[in-house]
Design an enzyme around this catalytic site. Structure first.
Site, PDB file in Angstrom:
ATOM      1  N   SER A  62      45.685  31.185  42.610  1.00  0.00           N
ATOM      2  CA  SER A  62      43.650  31.669  42.804  1.00  0.00           C
ATOM      3  C   SER A  62      42.795  32.476  42.211  1.00  0.00           C
ATOM      4  O   SER A  62      41.604  32.342  42.597  1.00  0.00           O
ATOM      5  CB  SER A  62      44.563  33.142  43.773  1.00  0.00           C
ATOM      6  OG  SER A  62      45.188  32.874  45.769  1.00  0.00           O
ATOM      7  N   PHE A 120      55.374  31.782  53.857  1.00  0.00           N
ATOM      8  CA  PHE A 120      56.292  32.322  52.744  1.00  0.00           C
ATOM      9  C   PHE A 120      56.866  33.715  52.197  1.00  0.00           C
ATOM     10  O   PHE A 120      57.425  33.968  52.143  1.00  0.00           O
ATOM     11  CB  PHE A 120      55.366  31.983  51.259  1.00  0.00           C
ATOM     12  CG  PHE A 120      54.493  30.835  51.446  1.00  0.00           C
ATOM     13  CD1 PHE A 120      53.070  31.467  50.498  1.00  0.00           C
ATOM     14  CD2 PHE A 120      55.435  29.683  51.025  1.00  0.00           C
ATOM     15  CE1 PHE A 120      52.688  29.495  50.199  1.00  0.00           C
ATOM     16  CE2 PHE A 120      54.978  28.569  50.852  1.00  0.00           C
ATOM     17  CZ  PHE A 120      53.774  28.491  50.168  1.00  0.00           C
ATOM     18  N   ASN A 161      43.800  34.010  52.043  1.00  0.00           N
ATOM     19  CA  ASN A 161      43.303  32.310  51.505  1.00  0.00           C
ATOM     20  C   ASN A 161      42.537  31.553  52.346  1.00  0.00           C
ATOM     21  O   ASN A 161      42.501  30.133  51.910  1.00  0.00           O
ATOM     22  CB  ASN A 161      44.867  31.251  51.484  1.00  0.00           C
ATOM     23  CG  ASN A 161      45.809  32.005  50.386  1.00  0.00           C
ATOM     24  OD1 ASN A 161      45.310  31.782  48.789  1.00  0.00           O
ATOM     25  ND2 ASN A 161      46.940  32.940  50.479  1.00  0.00           N
ATOM     26  N   THR A 301      43.109  36.300  39.116  1.00  0.00           N
ATOM     27  CA  THR A 301      44.805  36.607  38.939  1.00  0.00           C
ATOM     28  C   THR A 301      45.192  35.640  39.844  1.00  0.00           C
ATOM     29  O   THR A 301      44.188  34.885  40.860  1.00  0.00           O
ATOM     30  CB  THR A 301      45.352  38.389  39.757  1.00  0.00           C
ATOM     31  OG1 THR A 301      44.652  38.253  40.896  1.00  0.00           O
ATOM     32  CG2 THR A 301      44.996  39.104  39.125  1.00  0.00           C
ATOM     33  N   GLY A 302      46.524  34.689  39.545  1.00  0.00           N
ATOM     34  CA  GLY A 302      46.721  33.794  39.945  1.00  0.00           C
ATOM     35  C   GLY A 302      47.826  34.429  40.860  1.00  0.00           C
ATOM     36  O   GLY A 302      48.901  34.380  39.713  1.00  0.00           O
ATOM     37  N   THR A 303      48.428  34.108  41.618  1.00  0.00           N
ATOM     38  CA  THR A 303      50.338  34.445  42.473  1.00  0.00           C
ATOM     39  C   THR A 303      50.400  32.655  42.721  1.00  0.00           C
ATOM     40  O   THR A 303      50.158  32.496  43.637  1.00  0.00           O
ATOM     41  CB  THR A 303      50.893  35.305  42.761  1.00  0.00           C
ATOM     42  OG1 THR A 303      50.315  36.434  42.611  1.00  0.00           O
ATOM     43  CG2 THR A 303      52.335  35.298  43.542  1.00  0.00           C
ATOM     44  N   SER A 328      57.565  34.190  39.674  1.00  0.00           N
ATOM     45  CA  SER A 328      57.132  34.721  40.390  1.00  0.00           C
ATOM     46  C   SER A 328      57.700  35.072  41.283  1.00  0.00           C
ATOM     47  O   SER A 328      59.050  34.975  41.242  1.00  0.00           O
ATOM     48  CB  SER A 328      55.632  33.755  41.015  1.00  0.00           C
ATOM     49  OG  SER A 328      56.240  32.655  41.644  1.00  0.00           O
TER      50      SER A 328
HETATM   51  C1  LIG Z   1      46.725  38.209  46.329  1.00  0.00           C
HETATM   52  C2  LIG Z   1      47.747  36.915  45.639  1.00  0.00           C
HETATM   53  C3  LIG Z   1      48.929  38.413  44.958  1.00  0.00           C
HETATM   54  S1  LIG Z   1      48.323  36.473  46.744  1.00  0.00           S
HETATM   55  C4  LIG Z   1      46.764  34.749  47.116  1.00  0.00           C
HETATM   56  C5  LIG Z   1      47.606  33.778  46.259  1.00  0.00           C
HETATM   57  N1  LIG Z   1      49.303  32.986  46.396  1.00  0.00           N
HETATM   58  C6  LIG Z   1      49.821  32.393  47.421  1.00  0.00           C
HETATM   59  O1  LIG Z   1      49.074  33.186  48.574  1.00  0.00           O
HETATM   60  C7  LIG Z   1      51.223  32.388  47.815  1.00  0.00           C
HETATM   61  C8  LIG Z   1      51.774  33.282  47.513  1.00  0.00           C
HETATM   62  C9  LIG Z   1      53.311  33.134  47.992  1.00  0.00           C
HETATM   63  C10 LIG Z   1      53.512  33.706  46.830  1.00  0.00           C
HETATM   64  C11 LIG Z   1      55.030  33.407  45.922  1.00  0.00           C
HETATM   65  N2  LIG Z   1      55.527  35.021  46.697  1.00  0.00           N
HETATM   66  C12 LIG Z   1      56.137  34.810  47.868  1.00  0.00           C
HETATM   67  O2  LIG Z   1      57.213  34.060  48.393  1.00  0.00           O
HETATM   68  C13 LIG Z   1      57.040  36.393  48.752  1.00  0.00           C
HETATM   69  N3  LIG Z   1      57.647  36.320  50.406  1.00  0.00           N
HETATM   70  C14 LIG Z   1      55.652  33.387  45.111  1.00  0.00           C
HETATM   71  O3  LIG Z   1      55.576  35.328  44.433  1.00  0.00           O
HETATM   72  O4  LIG Z   1      55.316  32.944  43.889  1.00  0.00           O
HETATM   73  C15 LIG Z   1      47.643  33.935  44.555  1.00  0.00           C
HETATM   74  O5  LIG Z   1      47.088  33.337  44.075  1.00  0.00           O
HETATM   75  N4  LIG Z   1      46.497  34.941  45.306  1.00  0.00           N
HETATM   76  C16 LIG Z   1      46.685  36.042  44.166  1.00  0.00           C
HETATM   77  C17 LIG Z   1      45.916  36.866  43.667  1.00  0.00           C
HETATM   78  O6  LIG Z   1      45.021  36.767  44.098  1.00  0.00           O
HETATM   79  O7  LIG Z   1      46.628  37.674  43.048  1.00  0.00           O
END
Ligand SMILES: CC1(C)S[C@@H]2[C@H](NC(=O)CCCC[C@H](NC(=O)C[NH3+])C(=O)[O-])C(=O)N2[C@H]1C(=O)[O-]
Length: 351
Positions: A62, A120, A161, A301-303, A328
């Site tokens: 993100s 997810f 998202n 931040t990014g995930t 992650s």
């Molecule tokens: C708001 C957040 C945290 S989530 C949002 C976006 N990432 C996603 O929407 C992916 C979410 C699932 C990722 C997965 N998690 C699961 O599948 C959990 N069941 C993992 O951890 O790899 C991103 O990047 N943003 C982060 C942000 O902006 O910091």
């Protein structure tokens, strides 16, 4: 005014703790008045054992939202759309509520549901189901609209998202070109971000890169190599690839006013709280964290599967930090990695 030197021992300790929490590796790069400092720990590839490399590229998740926001705000400056106009003025009939404005998208106050919660819910099966899929923007919006809205427009902050998928649709509609062209022409080329790319729907990270490892939901299950994926479930909300140096350049240049006018940058950095703490805020596609030493940092931040990222700068753009861990779905590793911010921007704690 003099600023504290980064506490690089503290940065290393935060990277080490991210590893202790299950990340195969991690790294951070700080740029400040006294130059560049970088630290790497662990491996970028568990199979080959190749060590983490500060020049390696990775998925920034993100943090991509801030790139998309810069493009859209440049279009606002060019008079192509208005922040407080309804999204439906530019994308007729897209959203079921004419009260949802462009600004609501950029501040996560639209009420559009985040389809990734359902997508997810089961981490590994959810990821495997989409890692090679290519979605249209419309399909992603339809997924969001198939769920109830989370708030009346403008009433409350609720991260989604879907907001930045619609931002990508706006960019493509207004420019008549894919978002990748806008990223290249407006950000990557002017800032010479040679390690940054948007290659959707290609699944590869070309060149020297970090492999990402997704933690399964069941403790003790083996890590899943999640490096290759289309990231089509996110696109303009999360599919950019970059490097530590390029992220330092990007957030620093943004805060120095190299991408947006002072007035627009002021709009972008005008924030509202995101939670009950009084230290975390969101502006337009941009987070503000207020650190313990009183320093305010701006970035995102990014995930994304296999990668946690932090990319922040001070408001004057003089100091920047980027940090990544190649895992992650493991909150403790993410929190540990976040410790690099306090160490880098607040310096050594007084004895
Ligand atoms: C708001 C957040 C945290 S989530 C949002 C976006 N990432 C996603 O929407 C992916 C979410 C699932 C990722 C997965 N998690 C699961 O599948 C959990 N069941 C993992 O951890 O790899 C991103 O990047 N943003 C982060 C942000 O902006 O910091």
């Amino acid at each position: 005014p003099s600023v504290p030197a980064p506490d690089m021992e503290g940065v290393t300790a935060a990277l080490d703790s991210a590893m202790a929490e299950g990340a195969p590796g991690a790294m951070a790069r700080f740029t400040g008045p006294s130059g560049v400092e970088s630290r790497t720990v662990g491996v970028r590839d568990r199979t080959s054992g190749a060590p983490m490399d500060i020049h390696a590229r990775f998925r920034i998740g993100s943090v991509s939202k801030t790139f998309s926001t810069v493009v859209l705000l440049q279009l606002v400056e060019e008079g192509r759309l208005e922040l407080d106009a309804p999204v439906n003025r530019y994308l007729p009939g897209l959203l079921p509520d004419d009260r949802i404005t462009v600004r609501h998208l950029l501040t996560h106050r639209s009420g559009l549901a985040d389809y990734t919660d359902a997508m997810f819910a089961d981490t590994v099966p959810g990821f495997e189901a989409v890692r090679n899929r290519v979605f249209s923007y419309q399909e992603l919006v339809d997924l969001s609209l198939s769920e109830p809205r989370t708030t009346e427009p403008g009433v409350a902050y609720k991260y989604s998202n879907a907001n930045f998928v619609v931002v990508g649709m706006l960019i493509e509609k207004l420019t008549g070109r894919p978002v990748s062209d806008a990223y290249e022409r407006r950000i990557f080329k002017p800032l010479k971000l040679r390690g940054t790319s948007y290659v959707h729907p290609d699944t590869r990270i070309k060149g020297l890169h970090v492999r990402g490892y997704l933690h399964p939901d069941a403790a003790g299950d083996p890590l899943v190599d999640s490096t290759e994926q289309t990231v089509s479930w996110a696109q303009s909300a999360g599919a950019v690839i970059s490097s530590p140096a390029d992220l330092n350049t990007f957030t620093g240049a943004l805060m120095r006013g190299r991408l947006l006018s002072p007035a627009m940058l002021e709009e972008m950095t005008t924030v509202t709280p995101t939670d009950a703490t009084d230290t975390r805020f969101y502006g337009l596609g941009l987070r503000r964290y207020d650190l313990s030493c009183g320093t305010r940092v701006f970035g995102h931040t990014g995930t994304v599967q296999g990668f946690y990222t932090y990319a922040f700068s001070t408001r004057d753009g003089r100091r920047s930090l980027s940090a990544v861990a190649n895992t992650s779905n493991h909150g403790a590793a993410n929190t540990a990695l976040g410790g690099t911010l306090e160490a880098a921007f607040c310096g050594k704690k007084p004895a």
